[in-house]
Design a protein around this motif. Structure first.
Motif, mmCIF file in Angstrom:
data_model
loop_
_atom_site.group_PDB
_atom_site.id
_atom_site.type_symbol
_atom_site.label_atom_id
_atom_site.label_comp_id
_atom_site.label_asym_id
_atom_site.label_seq_id
_atom_site.Cartn_x
_atom_site.Cartn_y
_atom_site.Cartn_z
ATOM 1 N N VAL A 64 6.985 -3.227 16.265
ATOM 2 C CA VAL A 64 7.105 -4.604 15.775
ATOM 3 C C VAL A 64 6.566 -4.798 14.362
ATOM 4 C CG1 VAL A 64 7.110 -5.562 18.106
ATOM 5 C CG2 VAL A 64 4.953 -5.401 16.842
ATOM 6 N N ILE A 65 5.920 -3.782 13.814
ATOM 7 C CA ILE A 65 5.419 -3.849 12.439
ATOM 8 C C ILE A 65 6.456 -3.233 11.504
ATOM 9 C CG2 ILE A 65 3.570 -3.140 10.861
ATOM 10 C CD1 ILE A 65 2.705 -5.126 13.042
ATOM 11 N N LYS A 66 6.681 -3.894 10.383
ATOM 12 C CA LYS A 66 7.656 -3.415 9.403
ATOM 13 C C LYS A 66 7.239 -2.069 8.829
ATOM 14 C CE LYS A 66 8.870 -8.092 8.028
ATOM 15 N NZ LYS A 66 8.742 -9.117 6.990
ATOM 16 N N ASN A 67 8.212 -1.291 8.395
ATOM 17 C CA ASN A 67 7.948 -0.015 7.738
ATOM 18 C C ASN A 67 7.004 -0.245 6.565
ATOM 19 O OD1 ASN A 67 8.643 2.523 8.496
ATOM 20 N ND2 ASN A 67 10.419 2.682 7.152
ATOM 21 N N GLY A 68 5.925 0.534 6.494
ATOM 22 C CA GLY A 68 4.929 0.368 5.438
ATOM 23 C C GLY A 68 3.844 -0.635 5.789
ATOM 24 N N GLY A 69 4.004 -1.336 6.924
ATOM 25 C CA GLY A 69 3.003 -2.308 7.360
ATOM 26 C C GLY A 69 1.764 -1.629 7.910
ATOM 27 N N MET A 70 0.694 -2.394 8.035
ATOM 28 C CA MET A 70 -0.584 -1.834 8.460
ATOM 29 C C MET A 70 -1.050 -2.405 9.788
ATOM 30 S SD MET A 70 -4.291 -1.794 6.570
ATOM 31 C CE MET A 70 -4.044 -0.330 5.585
ATOM 32 N N ILE A 71 -1.723 -1.549 10.534
ATOM 33 C CA ILE A 71 -2.393 -1.958 11.762
ATOM 34 C C ILE A 71 -3.864 -1.650 11.588
ATOM 35 C CG2 ILE A 71 -2.616 -1.544 14.237
ATOM 36 C CD1 ILE A 71 0.374 -0.655 14.132
ATOM 37 N N LEU A 72 -4.700 -2.640 11.841
ATOM 38 C CA LEU A 72 -6.146 -2.466 11.827
ATOM 39 C C LEU A 72 -6.646 -2.604 13.255
ATOM 40 C CD1 LEU A 72 -7.108 -4.683 8.764
ATOM 41 C CD2 LEU A 72 -7.045 -2.189 8.853
ATOM 42 N N GLY A 73 -7.474 -1.675 13.676
ATOM 43 C CA GLY A 73 -8.040 -1.735 15.019
ATOM 44 C C GLY A 73 -9.540 -1.599 14.966
ATOM 45 N N LEU A 74 -10.235 -2.378 15.750
ATOM 46 C CA LEU A 74 -11.687 -2.279 15.875
ATOM 47 C C LEU A 74 -11.998 -2.068 17.350
ATOM 48 C CD1 LEU A 74 -14.386 -2.404 14.368
ATOM 49 C CD2 LEU A 74 -14.449 -4.848 14.887
ATOM 50 N N HIS A 75 -12.584 -0.911 17.650
ATOM 51 C CA HIS A 75 -12.850 -0.534 19.033
ATOM 52 C C HIS A 75 -14.323 -0.183 19.217
ATOM 53 C CE1 HIS A 75 -8.503 -0.185 19.657
ATOM 54 N NE2 HIS A 75 -8.470 0.391 18.480
ATOM 55 N N PRO A 76 -14.873 -0.428 20.403
ATOM 56 C CA PRO A 76 -16.257 -0.015 20.653
ATOM 57 C C PRO A 76 -16.382 1.498 20.467
ATOM 58 C CG PRO A 76 -15.350 -1.212 22.535
ATOM 59 C CD PRO A 76 -14.237 -1.010 21.573
ATOM 60 N N GLY A 77 -17.494 1.926 19.898
ATOM 61 C CA GLY A 77 -17.724 3.351 19.688
ATOM 62 C C GLY A 77 -18.320 4.019 20.908
ATOM 63 N N ASP A 78 -18.139 5.309 20.995
ATOM 64 C CA ASP A 78 -18.690 6.077 22.116
ATOM 65 C C ASP A 78 -20.217 6.144 22.079
ATOM 66 O OD1 ASP A 78 -16.336 7.099 23.635
ATOM 67 O OD2 ASP A 78 -15.821 7.944 21.685
ATOM 68 N N GLN A 79 -20.804 5.939 20.908
ATOM 69 C CA GLN A 79 -22.262 6.009 20.777
ATOM 70 C C GLN A 79 -22.931 4.641 20.855
ATOM 71 O OE1 GLN A 79 -24.172 8.923 20.508
ATOM 72 N NE2 GLN A 79 -22.212 9.713 21.206
ATOM 73 N N TRP A 80 -22.159 3.603 21.201
ATOM 74 C CA TRP A 80 -22.718 2.265 21.282
ATOM 75 C C TRP A 80 -23.813 2.227 22.337
ATOM 76 C CZ3 TRP A 80 -23.566 -1.564 24.774
ATOM 77 C CH2 TRP A 80 -23.870 -2.823 24.248
ATOM 78 N N GLY A 81 -24.999 1.774 21.952
ATOM 79 C CA GLY A 81 -26.096 1.629 22.906
ATOM 80 C C GLY A 81 -26.565 2.932 23.510
ATOM 81 N N LYS A 82 -26.508 4.023 22.749
ATOM 82 C CA LYS A 82 -26.847 5.345 23.287
ATOM 83 C C LYS A 82 -28.293 5.427 23.776
ATOM 84 C CE LYS A 82 -27.949 7.329 18.779
ATOM 85 N NZ LYS A 82 -27.619 8.343 17.812
ATOM 86 N N GLU A 83 -29.141 4.517 23.330
ATOM 87 C CA GLU A 83 -30.540 4.500 23.758
ATOM 88 C C GLU A 83 -30.714 3.917 25.169
ATOM 89 O OE1 GLU A 83 -30.082 3.875 19.380
ATOM 90 O OE2 GLU A 83 -29.307 2.843 21.135
#
Length: 160
Positions: free
Chosen positions: A41-60
């Protein structure tokens, strides 16, 4: 800006958008399953930005509260993101790991974090069983700002 609009969608119900309908897309906290759909659904040359929780979140947390949190092994979230991006055949993509320090304000917030997304009865059971221990550990390890934990995220940039 008159030429900007935001439309919310999800992969559970499927995207009801036309091919090449958008210039860009933004994914927050997942799902990684959106990457193959967004390519359509994104035009050729268009951008997708993703923000996902990291695997090291709250490692303590599993170290401080072993009865409440499990140690994560490997990088399952990152591996899934890489797999989805590879199978989506974007013209290019890049993943940045972002780490910072976050502070948990109170012992009850530790418990709320542990029970996020679960039935309220789980919270009540764990509160009764572990709150005293959580408060003790919290007090021993907290600073004036709260209990410091690692905050990590994956920032994905993909070009269609």
């Amino acid at each position: 800006m008159d030429n900007v609009s935001f439309i919310e969608g999800n992969t559970i119900n499927g995207f009801l958008f036309k091919p090449n309908e958008f210039d860009c897309a933004y994914i927050i906290k997942g799902p990684t399953s959106a990457y193959p759909y967004l390519k359509k659904v994104i035009k050729n040359g268009g951008m997708i930005l993703g923000l996902h929780p990291g695997d090291q979140w709250g490692k303590e947390l599993p170290i401080l509260f072993p009865n409440l949190f499990n140690c994560s092994k490997g990088t399952p979230i990152l591996d899934t993101i890489k797999h989805r991006l590879k199978n989506s055949n974007y013209s290019c993509h890049h993943i940045d790991v972002i780490k910072s320090l976050e502070f948990i304000s109170s012992p009850i917030d530790v418990l709320k974090l542990r029970c996020f997304g679960q039935h309220p009865s789980i919270y009540e059971i764990l509160k009764e069983k572990y709150l005293f221990e959580i408060a003790k550990i919290f007090k021993q390890n907290a600073t004036a700002d709260g209990l410091p934990i690692t905050f990590s995220s994956y920032l994905v940039r993909a070009i269609v």
